[in-house]
Design a protein around this motif. Structure first.
Motif, mmCIF file in Angstrom:
data_model
loop_
_atom_site.group_PDB
_atom_site.id
_atom_site.type_symbol
_atom_site.label_atom_id
_atom_site.label_comp_id
_atom_site.label_asym_id
_atom_site.label_seq_id
_atom_site.Cartn_x
_atom_site.Cartn_y
_atom_site.Cartn_z
ATOM 1 N N ALA A 1 32.815 47.666 61.868
ATOM 2 C CA ALA A 1 33.297 46.295 61.717
ATOM 3 C C ALA A 1 34.357 45.975 62.765
ATOM 4 O O ALA A 1 34.332 44.903 63.382
ATOM 5 C CB ALA A 1 33.852 46.091 60.312
ATOM 6 N N LEU A 2 35.286 46.894 62.974
ATOM 7 C CA LEU A 2 36.338 46.675 63.960
ATOM 8 C C LEU A 2 35.753 46.500 65.351
ATOM 9 O O LEU A 2 36.155 45.593 66.099
ATOM 10 C CB LEU A 2 37.323 47.842 63.945
ATOM 11 N N ALA B 1 37.630 42.252 56.225
ATOM 12 C CA ALA B 1 36.963 41.834 57.460
ATOM 13 C C ALA B 1 37.532 40.519 57.964
ATOM 14 O O ALA B 1 37.755 40.344 59.172
ATOM 15 C CB ALA B 1 35.461 41.718 57.224
ATOM 16 N N LEU C 1 30.408 36.608 61.589
ATOM 17 C CA LEU C 1 30.856 36.467 62.971
ATOM 18 C C LEU C 1 30.154 35.297 63.657
ATOM 19 O O LEU C 1 30.760 34.566 64.447
ATOM 20 C CB LEU C 1 30.606 37.766 63.733
ATOM 21 N N MET D 1 40.951 41.169 59.598
ATOM 22 C CA MET D 1 40.775 41.713 60.944
ATOM 23 C C MET D 1 40.369 40.617 61.931
ATOM 24 O O MET D 1 40.909 40.514 63.038
ATOM 25 C CB MET D 1 39.702 42.806 60.941
ATOM 26 N N LEU D 2 39.407 39.792 61.523
ATOM 27 C CA LEU D 2 38.873 38.757 62.405
ATOM 28 C C LEU D 2 39.940 37.745 62.779
ATOM 29 O O LEU D 2 40.090 37.386 63.955
ATOM 30 C CB LEU D 2 37.699 38.061 61.714
ATOM 31 N N ILE E 1 34.075 43.085 65.598
ATOM 32 C CA ILE E 1 35.067 42.012 65.597
ATOM 33 C C ILE E 1 35.791 41.931 66.937
ATOM 34 O O ILE E 1 36.016 40.845 67.487
ATOM 35 C CB ILE E 1 36.064 42.211 64.443
ATOM 36 N N SER F 1 35.577 38.805 69.535
ATOM 37 C CA SER F 1 36.866 38.167 69.826
ATOM 38 C C SER F 1 37.269 38.290 71.290
ATOM 39 O O SER F 1 38.354 37.845 71.679
ATOM 40 C CB SER F 1 37.962 38.777 68.937
ATOM 41 N N LEU G 1 27.998 40.877 57.879
ATOM 42 C CA LEU G 1 29.087 40.717 58.844
ATOM 43 C C LEU G 1 28.596 39.933 60.061
ATOM 44 O O LEU G 1 29.337 39.110 60.623
ATOM 45 C CB LEU G 1 29.639 42.069 59.281
ATOM 46 N N ALA H 1 42.611 39.308 65.065
ATOM 47 C CA ALA H 1 42.100 39.528 66.415
ATOM 48 C C ALA H 1 42.095 38.248 67.230
ATOM 49 O O ALA H 1 42.150 38.276 68.462
ATOM 50 C CB ALA H 1 40.690 40.113 66.360
ATOM 51 N N ASN H 2 42.045 37.100 66.541
ATOM 52 C CA ASN H 2 42.001 35.811 67.226
ATOM 53 C C ASN H 2 43.304 35.021 67.086
ATOM 54 O O ASN H 2 43.340 33.820 67.368
ATOM 55 C CB ASN H 2 40.825 34.992 66.698
#
Length: 330
Positions: free
Chosen positions: A66-67, A187, A253, A190-191, A70, A74, A249, A194-195
């Motif tokens: 997932a990381l 998730a 995304l 994290m998303l 993402i 991103s 996921l 990251a943004n």
């Protein structure tokens, strides 16, 4: 997660609709709910398949997977060392010194200026152009989690995630648990990190099962307000604590990217017989054969392109009525 979902966006009339039917993943046929999202991500080099050509959308996704996905979506680079380029010719000779500490000192003999580069991983020297071009590669960082090794395929991703503050550890921060599953709430966190998105509570009732004041409440409400997470009838959503599958996921995304481009997602209802001769909100008479639509807010005359997310087929419709008034439908 996305059954019968549609995507609606404002478009111009007389736009040609084209849809490629190639299948980028061997195990995702055209009639799969994962087909459109994974095809979109694959075409933009944001997602790839395994060596056997499969994506395994029904397999639960790990924290490391997932990381990595993402970070890629991103626009965060990982997987290779960061580099520093130096170009020199006969007029600007240099000496490169390699101490035992693996710190490289580059000195310009003309000016005497020195540049120290620490944590060196590799050196590349290219003289194909007639002049020497030297690239000094640096290690991303030191080992920060006890269960993440430099030999792991996800090492660079985890180190980059740690550097950006989105790869939080567990068990007092000593472990990353790369092979553990990940749920929707984690998730999303994290998303958004990251943004650099600072989520805030939005207007509207909390979806069933989401309580006010939870660590993930703002993330969920932000995602719902932008239809990254869609509501079903009675307002229900994909449970925040439910583990995600790889395909789920991918949908998340895909919606995140498209939401930034003005696209919205949700469930659509279709009505036909029984409404003929009824007056619509704009005063016109309903006709089943006409490609019209009801929407809560878009001005009458707005043209929407509606995409069936199961097969990617599209149709353009004109807004001439208000509704729907069932929670979870757009």
């Amino acid at each position: 997660f996305c059954r019968a979902a549609i995507i609606a966006s404002l478009v111009f009339m007389n736009t040609t609709v084209s849809y490629a039917e190639s299948e980028p993943f061997a195990d995702i046929p055209e009639n799969s709910p994962y087909f459109v999202p994974t095809k979109f991500l694959h075409e933009r080099n944001l997602m790839t398949h395994f060596s056997d050509g499969n994506f395994y959308p029904q397999k639960y996704i790990t924290r490391a997977e997932a990381l990595a996905m993402i970070l890629t979506v991103s626009g965060k680079n990982f997987g290779s060392a960061t580099g520093t380029d130096f170009e020199y010719d006969a007029k600007n000779p240099s000496i490169i010194t390699l101490p035992k500490s693996m710190t490289i000192t580059v000195q310009d003999l003309t000016t005497g200026e020195k540049t120290d580069i620490q944590n060196v991983k590799d050196i590349q020297i290219d003289v194909s152009s007639g002049n020497a071009k030297i690239k000094i590669l640096k290690k991303v960082g030191t080992k920060l989690f006890k269960d993440v090794s430099e030999k792991d395929w996800f090492y660079e991703a985890v180190m980059e995630g740690k550097r950006l503050g989105i790869a939080a550890g567990v068990k007092d921060g000593k472990y990353f648990s790369p092979n553990s599953t990940i749920n929707l709430a984690s998730a999303l966190r994290m998303l958004f990190k990251a943004n650099n998105i600072a989520t805030e509570l939005t207007d509207g009732a909390l979806p069933p099962g989401v309580r006010e004041g939870e660590w993930y409440t703002k993330d969920i409400m932000y995602a719902v307000s932008r239809s990254i997470v869609t509501q079903r009838e009675k307002g229900g959503i994909f449970p925040p604590h439910k583990n995600l599958k790889r395909g789920e996921l991918a949908i998340l995304l895909y919606r995140f990217i498209q939401s930034k481009n003005g696209k919205t997602f949700g469930y659509a209802s279709w009505y036909g017989d029984g409404l003929s001769k009824l007056k619509l909100t704009d005063g016109l008479e309903y006709a089943e054969k006409h490609l019209t639509a009801a929407h809560r807010t878009y001005p009458f005359g707005t043209i929407l392109r509606v995409t069936n997310m199961v097969n990617g087929k599209q149709v353009d419709v004109v807004v001439n009525d208000r509704g729907p008034f069932v929670t979870g439908r757009v």
